[in-house]
Scaffold this motif. Structure first.
Motif, PDB file in Angstrom:
ATOM      1  N   THR A   7       0.825  -1.199   0.000  1.00 53.26           N
ATOM      2  CA  THR A   7       0.000   0.000   0.000  1.00 53.26           C
ATOM      3  C   THR A   7       0.862   1.254   0.000  1.00 53.26           C
ATOM      4  OG1 THR A   7      -1.836  -1.088   1.131  1.00 53.26           O
ATOM      5  CG2 THR A   7      -1.762   1.306   1.266  1.00 53.26           C
ATOM      6  N   ASP A   8       1.976   1.232   0.742  1.00 57.13           N
ATOM      7  CA  ASP A   8       2.875   2.386   0.811  1.00 57.13           C
ATOM      8  C   ASP A   8       3.526   2.647  -0.542  1.00 57.13           C
ATOM      9  OD1 ASP A   8       2.233   2.142   3.472  1.00 57.13           O
ATOM     10  OD2 ASP A   8       4.187   1.355   4.073  1.00 57.13           O
ATOM     11  N   TYR A   9       3.878   3.914  -0.793  1.00 57.82           N
ATOM     12  CA  TYR A   9       4.615   4.230  -2.012  1.00 57.82           C
ATOM     13  C   TYR A   9       5.487   5.456  -1.777  1.00 57.82           C
ATOM     14  CZ  TYR A   9       1.283   7.982  -3.150  1.00 57.82           C
ATOM     15  OH  TYR A   9       0.524   9.117  -3.133  1.00 57.82           O
ATOM     16  N   TYR A  10       6.349   5.770  -2.768  1.00 60.80           N
ATOM     17  CA  TYR A  10       7.416   6.753  -2.566  1.00 60.80           C
ATOM     18  C   TYR A  10       7.529   7.687  -3.769  1.00 60.80           C
ATOM     19  CZ  TYR A  10       8.313   2.890   0.560  1.00 60.80           C
ATOM     20  OH  TYR A  10       8.149   1.890   1.489  1.00 60.80           O
ATOM     21  N   GLU A  11       7.930   8.948  -3.472  1.00 58.97           N
ATOM     22  CA  GLU A  11       8.101   9.957  -4.508  1.00 58.97           C
ATOM     23  C   GLU A  11       9.408  10.710  -4.298  1.00 58.97           C
ATOM     24  OE1 GLU A  11       3.628  11.591  -5.683  1.00 58.97           O
ATOM     25  OE2 GLU A  11       4.850  12.712  -4.245  1.00 58.97           O
ATOM     26  N   ILE A  12       9.936  11.242  -5.375  1.00 62.11           N
ATOM     27  CA  ILE A  12      10.974  12.262  -5.296  1.00 62.11           C
ATOM     28  C   ILE A  12      10.336  13.570  -5.750  1.00 62.11           C
ATOM     29  CG2 ILE A  12      12.948  10.718  -5.614  1.00 62.11           C
ATOM     30  CD1 ILE A  12      12.985  11.474  -8.555  1.00 62.11           C
ATOM     31  N   TYR A  13      10.831  14.686  -5.227  1.00 57.88           N
ATOM     32  CA  TYR A  13      10.224  15.956  -5.569  1.00 57.88           C
ATOM     33  C   TYR A  13      11.278  17.041  -5.695  1.00 57.88           C
ATOM     34  CZ  TYR A  13      10.754  16.809  -0.541  1.00 57.88           C
ATOM     35  OH  TYR A  13      11.266  16.937   0.734  1.00 57.88           O
ATOM     36  N   GLY A  14      10.929  18.097  -6.389  1.00 58.67           N
ATOM     37  CA  GLY A  14      11.811  19.248  -6.531  1.00 58.67           C
ATOM     38  C   GLY A  14      11.003  20.475  -6.872  1.00 58.67           C
ATOM     39  N   SER A  15      11.488  21.644  -6.451  1.00 59.42           N
ATOM     40  CA  SER A  15      10.769  22.872  -6.755  1.00 59.42           C
ATOM     41  C   SER A  15      11.722  24.062  -6.763  1.00 59.42           C
ATOM     42  CB  SER A  15       9.653  23.127  -5.725  1.00 59.42           C
ATOM     43  OG  SER A  15      10.212  23.438  -4.452  1.00 59.42           O
ATOM     44  N   ILE A  16      11.299  25.117  -7.429  1.00 60.90           N
ATOM     45  CA  ILE A  16      11.976  26.402  -7.385  1.00 60.90           C
ATOM     46  C   ILE A  16      10.922  27.453  -7.062  1.00 60.90           C
ATOM     47  CG2 ILE A  16      13.827  25.765  -8.988  1.00 60.90           C
ATOM     48  CD1 ILE A  16      12.292  27.283 -11.181  1.00 60.90           C
ATOM     49  N   GLY A  17      11.343  28.569  -6.465  1.00 66.99           N
ATOM     50  CA  GLY A  17      10.372  29.588  -6.100  1.00 66.99           C
ATOM     51  C   GLY A  17      11.015  30.955  -6.005  1.00 66.99           C
ATOM     52  N   GLY A  18      10.190  31.977  -5.957  1.00 67.46           N
ATOM     53  CA  GLY A  18      10.693  33.337  -5.861  1.00 67.46           C
ATOM     54  C   GLY A  18       9.553  34.319  -5.740  1.00 67.46           C
ATOM     55  N   SER A  19       9.841  35.578  -6.007  1.00 63.45           N
ATOM     56  CA  SER A  19       8.835  36.632  -5.923  1.00 63.45           C
ATOM     57  C   SER A  19       8.881  37.493  -7.175  1.00 63.45           C
ATOM     58  CB  SER A  19       9.076  37.513  -4.694  1.00 63.45           C
ATOM     59  OG  SER A  19       8.936  36.766  -3.496  1.00 63.45           O
ATOM     60  N   LEU A  20       7.722  37.871  -7.632  1.00 64.11           N
ATOM     61  CA  LEU A  20       7.592  38.776  -8.772  1.00 64.11           C
ATOM     62  C   LEU A  20       6.684  39.902  -8.325  1.00 64.11           C
ATOM     63  CD1 LEU A  20       8.234  39.335 -11.749  1.00 64.11           C
ATOM     64  CD2 LEU A  20       6.174  38.033 -12.343  1.00 64.11           C
ATOM     65  N   SER A  21       7.293  41.054  -8.047  1.00 61.80           N
ATOM     66  CA  SER A  21       6.561  42.160  -7.446  1.00 61.80           C
ATOM     67  C   SER A  21       6.004  41.681  -6.106  1.00 61.80           C
ATOM     68  CB  SER A  21       5.451  42.645  -8.387  1.00 61.80           C
ATOM     69  OG  SER A  21       4.837  43.802  -7.862  1.00 61.80           O
ATOM     70  N   ALA A  22       4.709  41.758  -5.892  1.00 61.76           N
ATOM     71  CA  ALA A  22       4.126  41.360  -4.606  1.00 61.76           C
ATOM     72  C   ALA A  22       3.671  39.900  -4.596  1.00 61.76           C
ATOM     73  CB  ALA A  22       2.935  42.261  -4.282  1.00 61.76           C
ATOM     74  N   VAL A  23       3.907  39.178  -5.685  1.00 63.05           N
ATOM     75  CA  VAL A  23       3.432  37.798  -5.811  1.00 63.05           C
ATOM     76  C   VAL A  23       4.565  36.804  -5.569  1.00 63.05           C
ATOM     77  CG1 VAL A  23       2.370  36.112  -7.356  1.00 63.05           C
ATOM     78  CG2 VAL A  23       1.689  38.525  -7.471  1.00 63.05           C
ATOM     79  N   SER A  24       4.360  35.886  -4.614  1.00 63.56           N
ATOM     80  CA  SER A  24       5.287  34.784  -4.398  1.00 63.56           C
ATOM     81  C   SER A  24       4.837  33.602  -5.247  1.00 63.56           C
ATOM     82  CB  SER A  24       5.312  34.385  -2.922  1.00 63.56           C
ATOM     83  OG  SER A  24       5.750  35.462  -2.117  1.00 63.56           O
ATOM     84  N   TRP A  25       5.795  32.884  -5.828  1.00 68.26           N
ATOM     85  CA  TRP A  25       5.432  31.766  -6.688  1.00 68.26           C
ATOM     86  C   TRP A  25       6.332  30.553  -6.418  1.00 68.26           C
ATOM     87  CZ3 TRP A  25       9.358  29.914  -9.726  1.00 68.26           C
ATOM     88  CH2 TRP A  25      10.447  30.770  -9.947  1.00 68.26           C
ATOM     89  N   SER A  26       5.820  29.386  -6.752  1.00 67.52           N
ATOM     90  CA  SER A  26       6.578  28.140  -6.629  1.00 67.52           C
ATOM     91  C   SER A  26       6.194  27.227  -7.780  1.00 67.52           C
ATOM     92  CB  SER A  26       6.277  27.449  -5.297  1.00 67.52           C
ATOM     93  OG  SER A  26       6.985  26.237  -5.177  1.00 67.52           O
ATOM     94  N   LEU A  27       7.193  26.684  -8.466  1.00 63.86           N
ATOM     95  CA  LEU A  27       6.999  25.776  -9.591  1.00 63.86           C
ATOM     96  C   LEU A  27       7.703  24.470  -9.268  1.00 63.86           C
ATOM     97  CD1 LEU A  27       6.058  25.380 -12.578  1.00 63.86           C
ATOM     98  CD2 LEU A  27       8.315  26.236 -13.256  1.00 63.86           C
ATOM     99  N   GLY A  28       6.994  23.361  -9.345  1.00 61.55           N
ATOM    100  CA  GLY A  28       7.627  22.115  -8.919  1.00 61.55           C
ATOM    101  C   GLY A  28       7.033  20.870  -9.544  1.00 61.55           C
TER     102      GLY A  28
END
Length: 238
Positions: free
Chosen positions: A126-147
């Motif tokens: 039933t158990d399972y596993y993932e790898i993950y990665g992301s980058i993030g930053g700010s553009l003017s007043a908006v914070s963003w994350s892409l992953g």
């Protein structure tokens, strides 16, 4: 034959700092000793529906959630997070274990790691596993994350792989404690075929507490667990 649960943004944020995905429940560092390279943090939440990548894992009922993180000043971290869920292969608890490395390169934050989804008391495979990665930053007043989160083919995924791609944004409303957040994501593989999910949320923060209301919906979810809904969350971080 083993049942593979359809999983699919979380109303908890990625404690992993990647999204780990939805309305954020990111705990601030609470350092026991000011000169120690280690810090500990904890979080707890009550949600009206545990939505993971757009899908309800609590049968659209209330869920209790919480976790702990241990961080090192080098950027390495480990942690655990748990939530009550509807009955799944004999288990009514999701227990996640994760570890990774987060740092900042220029104005861009980065995060990579490994995540284990476990279900104490469930049947085998039933158990399972993932790898993950992301980058993030700010553009003017908006914070963003892409992953991205990637589950390789394994018993717990029905011997199929799975990819989940997302873009999360957040912006404060002036100088008030209110903010709005949004998330859109695409999933394909073991847990969805050309599946999309999105979230739009309104959040209020006071000291270590946070209250949020989120509209969540999906496309091509394949079940009523992905029907549109409004989810509330009250959380605290320590």
């Amino acid at each position: 034959m083993k049942t593979v649960r359809s999983r699919g943004v979380m109303t908890r944020g990625l404690l992993l700092g990647s999204v780990l995905t939805g309305a954020a429940l990111a705990a601030p560092e609470a350092t026991a000793q000011s000169n120690s390279p280690f810090s500990l943090s904890a979080n707890a939440a009550l949600v009206t529906d545990y939505r993971f990548r757009g899908l309800s894992l609590s049968d659209k009922d209330t869920a209790f959630q919480g976790g702990f993180n241990a961080n090192h000043s080098s950027g390495f971290y480990v942690g655990t997070w748990a939530s009550s869920i509807s009955q799944y292969n004999g288990s009514e608890l999701e227990l996640d274990l994760f570890g990774g490395y987060a740092t900042t390169i220029g104005q861009i934050s980065t995060n990579i790691g490994f995540l284990a989804y476990t279900y104490p008391g469930a049947t085998d495979n039933t158990d399972y596993y993932e790898i993950y990665g992301s980058i993030g930053g700010s553009l003017s007043a908006v914070s963003w994350s892409l992953g991205a989160n990637y589950a390789f083919d394994q018993d717990g995924t029905g011997n199929q792989d799975n990819i989940y791609l997302y873009l999360s944004t957040s912006t404060a409303i002036g100088s008030t404690p209110w903010s709005v957040s949004g998330n859109i994501a695409y999933e394909d593989g073991a847990f969805g075929t050309d599946k999309w999910d999105w979230l739009l949320g309104l959040n209020y923060s006071f000291k270590q507490f946070s209250l949020s209301v989120n509209y969540v919906d999906t496309a091509n979810a394949g079940s009523s667990a992905g029907d549109a809904g409004v989810v509330g969350m009250l959380s605290a971080s320590f």
